[in-house]
Design a protein around this motif. Structure first.
Motif, mmCIF file in Angstrom:
data_model
loop_
_atom_site.group_PDB
_atom_site.id
_atom_site.type_symbol
_atom_site.label_atom_id
_atom_site.label_comp_id
_atom_site.label_asym_id
_atom_site.label_seq_id
_atom_site.Cartn_x
_atom_site.Cartn_y
_atom_site.Cartn_z
ATOM 1 N N GLU A 59 -22.060 -1.346 -18.828
ATOM 2 C CA GLU A 59 -23.007 -2.422 -19.106
ATOM 3 C C GLU A 59 -23.036 -2.689 -20.603
ATOM 4 O O GLU A 59 -22.985 -1.762 -21.409
ATOM 5 C CB GLU A 59 -24.395 -1.993 -18.636
ATOM 6 C CG GLU A 59 -25.480 -3.001 -18.926
ATOM 7 C CD GLU A 59 -26.850 -2.543 -18.479
ATOM 8 O OE1 GLU A 59 -27.832 -2.890 -19.167
ATOM 9 O OE2 GLU A 59 -26.958 -1.831 -17.457
ATOM 10 N N GLU A 60 -23.155 -3.961 -20.961
ATOM 11 C CA GLU A 60 -23.307 -4.307 -22.375
ATOM 12 C C GLU A 60 -24.050 -5.623 -22.496
ATOM 13 O O GLU A 60 -24.068 -6.437 -21.566
ATOM 14 C CB GLU A 60 -21.945 -4.383 -23.070
ATOM 15 C CG GLU A 60 -20.996 -5.397 -22.484
ATOM 16 C CD GLU A 60 -19.604 -5.324 -23.114
ATOM 17 O OE1 GLU A 60 -19.111 -6.397 -23.524
ATOM 18 O OE2 GLU A 60 -19.019 -4.233 -23.192
ATOM 19 N N VAL A 120 -15.156 -3.674 -16.631
ATOM 20 C CA VAL A 120 -14.252 -2.560 -16.393
ATOM 21 C C VAL A 120 -13.065 -2.833 -17.314
ATOM 22 O O VAL A 120 -12.407 -3.873 -17.201
ATOM 23 C CB VAL A 120 -13.855 -2.405 -14.900
ATOM 24 C CG1 VAL A 120 -13.212 -3.651 -14.339
ATOM 25 C CG2 VAL A 120 -12.976 -1.186 -14.700
ATOM 26 N N GLY A 121 -12.872 -1.952 -18.285
ATOM 27 C CA GLY A 121 -11.905 -2.247 -19.335
ATOM 28 C C GLY A 121 -12.381 -3.479 -20.089
ATOM 29 O O GLY A 121 -13.549 -3.574 -20.454
ATOM 30 N N SER A 122 -11.503 -4.447 -20.267
ATOM 31 C CA SER A 122 -11.897 -5.679 -20.962
ATOM 32 C C SER A 122 -12.228 -6.812 -19.990
ATOM 33 O O SER A 122 -12.511 -7.925 -20.417
ATOM 34 C CB SER A 122 -10.777 -6.120 -21.908
ATOM 35 O OG SER A 122 -9.607 -6.416 -21.158
ATOM 36 N N VAL A 179 -16.902 -7.992 -14.831
ATOM 37 C CA VAL A 179 -17.149 -7.899 -13.393
ATOM 38 C C VAL A 179 -18.286 -8.830 -13.008
ATOM 39 O O VAL A 179 -18.205 -9.565 -12.024
ATOM 40 C CB VAL A 179 -17.487 -6.446 -12.987
ATOM 41 C CG1 VAL A 179 -17.875 -6.364 -11.521
ATOM 42 C CG2 VAL A 179 -16.325 -5.528 -13.309
ATOM 43 N N ALA A 180 -19.372 -8.802 -13.778
ATOM 44 C CA ALA A 180 -20.547 -9.623 -13.486
ATOM 45 C C ALA A 180 -21.282 -9.920 -14.787
ATOM 46 O O ALA A 180 -21.241 -9.124 -15.731
ATOM 47 C CB ALA A 180 -21.466 -8.906 -12.512
ATOM 48 N N HIS A 181 -21.970 -11.060 -14.795
ATOM 49 C CA HIS A 181 -22.739 -11.484 -15.971
ATOM 50 C C HIS A 181 -24.023 -12.115 -15.457
ATOM 51 O O HIS A 181 -23.980 -13.080 -14.687
ATOM 52 C CB HIS A 181 -21.919 -12.488 -16.777
ATOM 53 C CG HIS A 181 -22.632 -13.020 -17.982
ATOM 54 N ND1 HIS A 181 -22.215 -14.160 -18.606
ATOM 55 C CD2 HIS A 181 -23.717 -12.586 -18.671
ATOM 56 C CE1 HIS A 181 -23.016 -14.406 -19.638
ATOM 57 N NE2 HIS A 181 -23.932 -13.460 -19.682
#
Length: 122
Positions: free
Chosen positions: A27-28, A38-40, A43-45
């Protein structure tokens, strides 16, 4: 320009429950709202819009994209990327269905070695 509301903590908690369980999914803070990667690969925003509504975007299989478009609200097609689907989040959100969609999105974005470790919905 109207201010974008912060995503409510209860929504974030529901999303964290699903996404934090996925291998190497982090998460960021995003330019607005929160995203999981996942990596760069995102997945979801999830974010609040200038209209005060909350949205989440994620990836879908190409053959499912047209189905989401035809379903209409709460689904919408993202304006970027070839397989981006969005969903409005509100009191009617089916969180179980969304969890399945997010697991699928993770498996689309994750390297095969990580995706293979995830039990996908039927």
């Amino acid at each position: 320009m109207a201010a974008r509301p912060d995503v409510p903590l209860d929504m974030l908690d529901r999303l964290r429950e699903v996404l934090s369980a996925l291998p190497s999914c982090t998460e960021e803070d995003a330019w607005v709202g929160v995203r999981w990667r996942v990596g760069s690969a995102t997945v979801a925003h999830v974010f609040g819009g200038e209209d005060g509504l909350f949205r989440i975007t994620f990836r879908a299989e190409a053959e499912e994209l047209m189905a989401f478009e035809r379903l209409g609200p709460p689904y919408f097609r993202g304006e970027w990327g070839e397989n981006v689907v969005g969903m409005l989040l509100d009191e009617r959100t089916d969180w179980g269905e969304l969890a399945e969609l997010l697991v699928d999105a993770y498996c689309i974005q994750a390297p095969a070695r990580l995706a293979a470790r995830v039990e996908r919905p039927a």
